[in-house]
Structure formats: structure tokens, C-alpha cells
Design a protein around this motif. Structure first.
Motif, PDB file in Angstrom:
ATOM      1  N   PRO A 391       0.890  -1.439  -0.096  1.00  0.00           N
ATOM      2  CA  PRO A 391       0.060   0.193   0.059  1.00  0.00           C
ATOM      3  C   PRO A 391       0.759   1.268   0.014  1.00  0.00           C
ATOM      4  CG  PRO A 391      -0.094  -1.084   2.141  1.00  0.00           C
ATOM      5  CD  PRO A 391       0.736  -2.047   1.223  1.00  0.00           C
ATOM      6  N   LEU A 392       0.432   2.193  -0.436  1.00  0.00           N
ATOM      7  CA  LEU A 392       0.955   3.563  -0.540  1.00  0.00           C
ATOM      8  C   LEU A 392       2.290   3.555  -1.430  1.00  0.00           C
ATOM      9  CD1 LEU A 392       0.197   4.850   3.154  1.00  0.00           C
ATOM     10  CD2 LEU A 392      -1.211   5.252   1.056  1.00  0.00           C
ATOM     11  N   PHE A 393       2.459   2.740  -2.301  1.00  0.00           N
ATOM     12  CA  PHE A 393       3.519   2.747  -3.307  1.00  0.00           C
ATOM     13  C   PHE A 393       3.701   4.212  -3.848  1.00  0.00           C
ATOM     14  CE2 PHE A 393       6.035   2.138  -6.929  1.00  0.00           C
ATOM     15  CZ  PHE A 393       7.106   1.091  -6.559  1.00  0.00           C
ATOM     16  N   PRO A 394       4.840   4.573  -3.889  1.00  0.00           N
ATOM     17  CA  PRO A 394       6.334   4.478  -3.374  1.00  0.00           C
ATOM     18  C   PRO A 394       6.692   4.596  -2.175  1.00  0.00           C
ATOM     19  CG  PRO A 394       6.587   6.297  -4.776  1.00  0.00           C
ATOM     20  CD  PRO A 394       5.027   5.958  -4.719  1.00  0.00           C
ATOM     21  N   PHE A 395       5.738   5.484  -1.671  1.00  0.00           N
ATOM     22  CA  PHE A 395       5.868   6.003  -0.156  1.00  0.00           C
ATOM     23  C   PHE A 395       6.544   4.995   0.808  1.00  0.00           C
ATOM     24  CE2 PHE A 395       4.390   6.809   4.363  1.00  0.00           C
ATOM     25  CZ  PHE A 395       5.293   8.219   4.324  1.00  0.00           C
ATOM     26  N   THR A 396       5.701   3.856   0.841  1.00  0.00           N
ATOM     27  CA  THR A 396       5.979   2.444   1.956  1.00  0.00           C
ATOM     28  C   THR A 396       7.333   2.080   1.922  1.00  0.00           C
ATOM     29  OG1 THR A 396       3.669   2.054   2.072  1.00  0.00           O
ATOM     30  CG2 THR A 396       5.397   0.392   2.763  1.00  0.00           C
ATOM     31  N   PRO A 397       8.037   1.708   0.580  1.00  0.00           N
ATOM     32  CA  PRO A 397       9.173   1.151   0.544  1.00  0.00           C
ATOM     33  C   PRO A 397      10.377   2.354   0.682  1.00  0.00           C
ATOM     34  CG  PRO A 397       8.137   1.132  -1.793  1.00  0.00           C
ATOM     35  CD  PRO A 397       7.183   1.457  -0.581  1.00  0.00           C
ATOM     36  N   ILE A 398       9.863   3.594   0.470  1.00  0.00           N
ATOM     37  CA  ILE A 398      10.998   4.516   0.587  1.00  0.00           C
ATOM     38  C   ILE A 398      11.023   4.736   2.170  1.00  0.00           C
ATOM     39  CG2 ILE A 398      11.324   7.135   0.374  1.00  0.00           C
ATOM     40  CD1 ILE A 398       9.931   7.102  -2.169  1.00  0.00           C
ATOM     41  N   VAL A 399      10.069   4.651   2.949  1.00  0.00           N
ATOM     42  CA  VAL A 399      10.001   4.568   4.340  1.00  0.00           C
ATOM     43  C   VAL A 399      10.966   3.588   4.831  1.00  0.00           C
ATOM     44  CG1 VAL A 399       8.898   4.462   6.667  1.00  0.00           C
ATOM     45  CG2 VAL A 399       7.923   5.981   4.771  1.00  0.00           C
ATOM     46  N   ALA A 400      10.730   2.505   4.520  1.00  0.00           N
ATOM     47  CA  ALA A 400      11.532   1.011   4.511  1.00  0.00           C
ATOM     48  C   ALA A 400      13.135   1.389   4.355  1.00  0.00           C
ATOM     49  CB  ALA A 400      11.009  -0.039   4.038  1.00  0.00           C
ATOM     50  N   ILE A 401      13.438   1.990   3.139  1.00  0.00           N
ATOM     51  CA  ILE A 401      14.766   2.217   2.749  1.00  0.00           C
ATOM     52  C   ILE A 401      15.239   3.313   3.757  1.00  0.00           C
ATOM     53  CG2 ILE A 401      16.053   3.145   1.189  1.00  0.00           C
ATOM     54  CD1 ILE A 401      14.236   1.963  -0.977  1.00  0.00           C
ATOM     55  N   LEU A 402      14.964   4.288   4.117  1.00  0.00           N
ATOM     56  CA  LEU A 402      15.301   5.332   4.811  1.00  0.00           C
ATOM     57  C   LEU A 402      15.327   4.651   6.413  1.00  0.00           C
ATOM     58  CD1 LEU A 402      13.282   8.486   3.671  1.00  0.00           C
ATOM     59  CD2 LEU A 402      15.532   7.821   3.340  1.00  0.00           C
ATOM     60  N   GLY A 403      14.362   3.946   6.912  1.00  0.00           N
ATOM     61  CA  GLY A 403      14.642   3.514   8.110  1.00  0.00           C
ATOM     62  C   GLY A 403      15.893   2.428   8.258  1.00  0.00           C
ATOM     63  N   SER A 404      16.009   1.685   7.420  1.00  0.00           N
ATOM     64  CA  SER A 404      17.224   0.795   7.343  1.00  0.00           C
ATOM     65  C   SER A 404      18.510   1.601   7.209  1.00  0.00           C
ATOM     66  CB  SER A 404      17.097  -0.240   6.200  1.00  0.00           C
ATOM     67  OG  SER A 404      15.932  -0.917   6.421  1.00  0.00           O
ATOM     68  N   LEU A 405      18.524   2.791   6.446  1.00  0.00           N
ATOM     69  CA  LEU A 405      19.905   3.614   6.209  1.00  0.00           C
ATOM     70  C   LEU A 405      20.027   4.136   7.650  1.00  0.00           C
ATOM     71  CD1 LEU A 405      19.158   5.021   2.710  1.00  0.00           C
ATOM     72  CD2 LEU A 405      20.846   3.309   3.286  1.00  0.00           C
ATOM     73  N   PHE A 406      18.896   4.452   8.297  1.00  0.00           N
ATOM     74  CA  PHE A 406      19.122   5.130   9.646  1.00  0.00           C
ATOM     75  C   PHE A 406      19.928   4.061  10.747  1.00  0.00           C
ATOM     76  CE2 PHE A 406      17.643   5.051  14.251  1.00  0.00           C
ATOM     77  CZ  PHE A 406      18.070   6.448  14.490  1.00  0.00           C
ATOM     78  N   VAL A 407      19.460   2.765  10.453  1.00  0.00           N
ATOM     79  CA  VAL A 407      20.252   1.560  11.127  1.00  0.00           C
ATOM     80  C   VAL A 407      21.668   1.552  10.756  1.00  0.00           C
ATOM     81  CG1 VAL A 407      20.211  -0.936  11.763  1.00  0.00           C
ATOM     82  CG2 VAL A 407      18.027   0.457  11.738  1.00  0.00           C
ATOM     83  N   ILE A 408      22.094   1.503   9.516  1.00  0.00           N
ATOM     84  CA  ILE A 408      23.151   1.447   8.954  1.00  0.00           C
ATOM     85  C   ILE A 408      24.192   2.531   9.445  1.00  0.00           C
ATOM     86  CG2 ILE A 408      24.490   1.413   6.650  1.00  0.00           C
ATOM     87  CD1 ILE A 408      22.084  -0.164   5.450  1.00  0.00           C
ATOM     88  N   ILE A 409      23.702   3.828   9.122  1.00  0.00           N
ATOM     89  CA  ILE A 409      24.577   4.817   9.551  1.00  0.00           C
ATOM     90  C   ILE A 409      24.852   4.984  11.126  1.00  0.00           C
ATOM     91  CG2 ILE A 409      24.538   7.340   9.671  1.00  0.00           C
ATOM     92  CD1 ILE A 409      22.882   7.384   7.072  1.00  0.00           C
ATOM     93  N   SER A 410      23.716   4.644  11.819  1.00  0.00           N
ATOM     94  CA  SER A 410      23.919   4.508  13.570  1.00  0.00           C
ATOM     95  C   SER A 410      25.063   3.537  13.840  1.00  0.00           C
ATOM     96  CB  SER A 410      22.745   4.150  13.903  1.00  0.00           C
ATOM     97  OG  SER A 410      21.599   4.923  13.815  1.00  0.00           O
ATOM     98  N   GLU A 411      24.908   2.288  12.985  1.00  0.00           N
ATOM     99  CA  GLU A 411      25.987   1.307  13.098  1.00  0.00           C
ATOM    100  C   GLU A 411      27.412   1.842  13.074  1.00  0.00           C
ATOM    101  OE1 GLU A 411      25.830  -2.195  14.495  1.00  0.00           O
ATOM    102  OE2 GLU A 411      24.150  -1.109  15.371  1.00  0.00           O
ATOM    103  N   ILE A 412      27.429   2.497  11.837  1.00  0.00           N
ATOM    104  CA  ILE A 412      28.886   3.143  11.256  1.00  0.00           C
ATOM    105  C   ILE A 412      29.350   4.034  12.389  1.00  0.00           C
ATOM    106  CG2 ILE A 412      29.982   4.484   9.812  1.00  0.00           C
ATOM    107  CD1 ILE A 412      28.097   3.576   7.795  1.00  0.00           C
ATOM    108  N   PHE A 413      28.480   4.984  13.156  1.00  0.00           N
ATOM    109  CA  PHE A 413      29.038   5.806  14.022  1.00  0.00           C
ATOM    110  C   PHE A 413      29.297   5.338  15.497  1.00  0.00           C
ATOM    111  CE2 PHE A 413      27.462   8.792  10.762  1.00  0.00           C
ATOM    112  CZ  PHE A 413      28.757   9.820  10.898  1.00  0.00           C
ATOM    113  N   SER A 414      28.293   4.234  15.897  1.00  0.00           N
ATOM    114  CA  SER A 414      28.324   3.852  17.123  1.00  0.00           C
ATOM    115  C   SER A 414      29.362   2.591  17.413  1.00  0.00           C
ATOM    116  CB  SER A 414      26.991   3.348  17.665  1.00  0.00           C
ATOM    117  OG  SER A 414      26.616   2.208  16.825  1.00  0.00           O
TER     118      SER A 414
END
Length: 442
Positions: A391-414
Motif C-alpha cells: 500500500p501507498l507505493f512508493p512511499f512505503t518502500p521509501i520509508v523502509a529504505i530510509l529506516g534501514s539506512l538509519f540503522v546502517i549509519i547509526s552502526e557506522i558511528f556507534s
């Protein structure tokens, strides 16, 4: 041998309730019981903590809905491994599977076994010297259960999911109806120098939601997977999100944010004993033990399927043996034993919890690739009728991508050292790929 192999296939008999129980049971382990204080400490207030749980759940839901569409188009055994191979190529599929079967999956099983052994020892007042045997014994017993036809593991998932919800419901009901604390307006004093902030709090909740994708590993054993997998993933994540929010609100309503901060990981046991007495504390301990066993069962049931799927493609050493299916049980017995052996070695010799943390970075990198893959599938197959559309394509997968990028960047810094180790684990799989897949198939 070849004749019998052609006759044997995975048993496609898991329905929606089995798949749904696996999603819920695999997500809800021990995190909801021990992470309340950590999230509140980082968020700094009760309201911010609840918003962190909500945000983490919504990001997970966006990820789950995105993968649900992918699963409806690629309903194959192996889950993320199969998706990566189909959407990209064998190389990326192999690496995503390699990380999961060699380190991530066994480490998660081992970490659950180790944590369970501590709880069992405390509950029965057993000397700590027995922790490793208890952990190995639990992994062994749950492993034996999954060597039988998959309906036994699925039934066990349903039973443990129901059992683990009993203490959860008790905490929710007591907090909502009998709690007298101000659940929303409290802030936690003295944390301005130590609180990680809302982003760190949300990151902690994302890890508490992890495990939702594992049911996809059973794509070849689910009835009507094009419809059942999307339903199980989406309904399961929504259910867990509701449970997490209600538990957090119930805890805050019972004792308030400051008390949760003061008690730390002992917050929920304190609530159980103060509200229900010594018996309540015992019941909660049993509930957590059952919760961990159910979570372990889901992981033992799903991770070996990745190894089996890779062996079917002749991508691993000893692929012939690892791809063996027992004629009576129709389960990948050798792959199950192999994953349990690796997990057992980790219990005995390494910090399995740390090993599983090391793989978070690469797992989320593969998540991002999988989420991007939905755009690739739609471009390649524009006229294909989909059993499920996000539902709400492409908004939903974009949110999923941004959420995962948040985890990735957080891991790099932490945890930059952990990121390097995570990439090293992936790199170890590259020569295996070129030898097993490229060299042997020349």
C-alpha cells in the motif's frame, strides 16, 4: 539415490495461523521484557519513549509490507537469500545467505540459549557451572523437534506464542485498569548527560522488532504462499506493534517513567512481584523462559531452510548432504544439524550475542537492497498481476529504505570496529562463492 531425491520435496502444509505464530513468536523474545528502561533512558520521557516504540513499529511495518510484495512474487524457500538472487544475481544472493547461515542465525540461536540458561539457573537455583549444558540441551531438544515434520515445529510455535502472551496480557491489563501513575507526562530526571536521544531509542526498538522476515524462509512449505506470507508478515507486525505499545503504556501506568529508569531491566519483574506477589514473579519468569524457547524454535525452524536452499543450488561445501530431505519427515535434517552444530560451538567458545550484533550492519545492507528490489521487480514485470501490492507505493518502500539506512549509519558511528568485522564476515564468503559456484560449474 537420485531417484529418491526426485520424489522427496518440502512439505507444503503450513497455514496462516502457523505462519502468523512464527512471525509473532520469532519477534517477541526477551526484548520487550528488558528494554523498557533502555528506551525510556534514551528518549528521556514517557511520551517520547512511546513515540519511539511507535516509530520503530511503523518503520518495521513499512519494511514488512515491502517484503510482503516481494514474497508474493518470489514465494521460494530461503527468504531474503532467494529474493536477492532473483532480483540481483547469484553473487548477492549467496552473500546474504552466507552471513545468515554461518554467523547471524547460529549466533542468535546461541545467544538465546545462553540467556535462557541463566534464567533457568536462577529460577531453579542451579549452579552457574551448568549454564552451558543447559543452553546446549535446550538447543538440542528444540532442534530434535524440528527434525520431525514441520507441523510439529509450527504447532509448538502456536503453543509458545499463546503461552508467552499470558504474562504480557497480565501486565497490560493490570497497568491499564489498576495502574495509578501518570503514564504520559513524566520525564526522567538526571539523564541529560547520558540519554542517547530519540534516534537511539528508536534504534533500540527496531532491534526489538527484528525477526519478522524469517517466516519468508519457509516459502516452499507454506500453503498458498503468495497470499499467506504477506498476510502473516503484515498482520504479525501490526499485532506485535500493538502489544509493544500496550506493554510499554501498561508499565508506565503501573510505576511511572522515573521508577522504570531506577529499576532498569528489573522493572517488569518488579511489577509482577508487586502486583501479583511471589507467584506473579514466578509466572513472569516462566513466561519469559517460554518466550525465549518459542523465539529459538522459530529461528531453528527457519535459518536451516536458507542453508538447504543454497545447497539445492550447489553453492556450499557438502551441498549434496546439506540438501538431503528425509523421506518420512520431509525436513532438511542435515542442514538443521549443521546450523545447530555451529550454534553449539558458539555457546561453548564465543560471545554469541556480540557475534549476532556484528551482523546487524550487513543484514540491514541486504534489507536496503531487497527494498530497492521492489522497484526493480515492478519495472521488469509491469503487467504481472500481483497477489499482494504494497500500500501507498512508493512511499512505503521509501520509508523502509530510509529506516534501514538509519540503522546502517547509526552502526557506522556507534560501532565502527563492529562494522569492519561485519564486512570481514561477508568477505570470507567471497572465495567460497568463487570456488563452489564459479570454479565447480566451469
Amino acid at each position: 539415490m537420485e531417484k529418491s531425491k526426485e520424489k522427496v520435496s518440502l512439505n507444503r502444509d503450513l497455514g496462516l495461523w502457523s505462519a502468523l505464530s512464527l512471525v509473532i513468536g520469532t519477534i517477541i523474545g526477551v526484548g520487550i521484557f528488558v528494554r523498557q528502561a533502555a528506551v525510556i533512558n534514551d528518549a528521556g520521557s514517557a511520551k517520547a519513549a512511546l513515540l519511539a516504540w511507535l516509530a520503530g513499529g511503523l518503520l518495521t511495518l513499512a519494511a514488512g509490507l515491502t517484503i510482503a510484495e516481494v514474497a508474493s512474487q518470489i514465494p521460494s524457500t530461503g527468504g531474503l537469500y532467494a529474493y536477492m538472487e532473483e532480483m540481483y544475481n547469484k553473487f548477492w544472493g549467496f552473500l546474504s545467505g552466507w552471513v545468515q547461515i554461518i554467523v547471524y542465525g547460529p549466533a542468535m540461536i546461541a545467544a538465546l540459549g545462553s540467556y535462557l540458561s541463566v534464567l533457568v539457573s536462577d529460577f531453579f537455583h542451579i549452579p552457574a557451572i551448568w549454564n552451558i549444558p543447559i543452553a546446549l540441551g535446550t538447543v538440542f531438544l528444540v532442534g530434535i523437534l524440528n527434525i520431525f515434520p514441520n507441523r510439529y515445529g509450527a504447532s509448538f510455535a502456536i503453543i509458545t506464542t499463546i503461552c508467552k502472551l499470558v504474562p504480557v496480557i497480565a501486565i497490560i491489563v493490570f497497568g491499564l485498569f489498576f495502574g495509578h501513575a501518570d503514564a504520559l507526562s513524566q520525564s526522567v530526571k538526571g539523564l541529560h548527560t547520558t540519554a542517547g536521544g530519540f534516534g537511539v531509542a528508536m534504534l533500540g526498538t527496531l532491534f526489538a522488532f527484528d525477526g519478522w522476515i524469517l517466516v519468508a524462509n519457509l516459502g516452499g512449505e507454506v500453503k498458498n504462499p503468495q497470499k499467506t506470507l504477506p498476510q502473516a508478515i503484515s498482520i504479525g507486525i501490526i499485532a506485535v506493534l500493538g502489544i509493544y505499545l500496550l506493554v510499554s503504556y501498561g508499565v508506565l501506568k503501573s510505576i511511572g517513567a522515573q521508577k522504570v529508569h531506577d529499576l532498569g531491566t528489573a522493572a517488569i519483574p518488579y511489577i509482577a512481584q508487586s502486583d501479583f506477589g511471589v507467584i506473579g514473579g514466578k509466572i513472569l519468569s516462566i513466561g519469559i523462559i517460554i518466550s525465549i524457547v518459542g523465539c529459538m524454535n522459530g529461528k531453528i525452524m527457519t535459518f536451516p531452510r536458507i542453508m538447504y536452499a543454497m545447497a539445492e543450488e550447489k553453492q556450499l561445501p557438502f551441498s549434496k548432504q546439506l540438501a538431503y530431505l528425509n523421506q518420512k519427515t520431509r525436513t532438511p535434517i542435515v542442514s538443521i544439524i549443521a546450523v545447530l552444530f555451529i550454534a553449539s560451538m558458539m555457546i561453548c567458545f564465543v560471545n554469541a550475542d556480540r557475534l549476532s550484533e556484528l551482523c546487524i550492519f550487513t543484514i540491514y545492507c541486504f534489507y536496503v537492497m531487497a527494498f530497492i528490489g521492489i522497484f526493480l521487480l515492478r519495472k521488469r514485470n509491469p503487467s504481472t498481476k500481483r497477489a499482494f501490492s504494497v500500500p501507498l507505493f512508493p512511499f512505503t518502500p521509501i520509508v523502509a529504505i530510509l529506516g534501514s539506512l538509519f540503522v546502517i549509519i547509526s552502526e557506522i558511528f556507534s560501532d565502527p570496529i563492529g562494522v569492519i568485522c561485519s564486512l570481514a564476515i561477508v568477505a570470507l564468503g567471497i572465495p567460497v562463492y568463487y570456488y563452489e559456484v564459479i570454479h565447480k560449474n566451469k
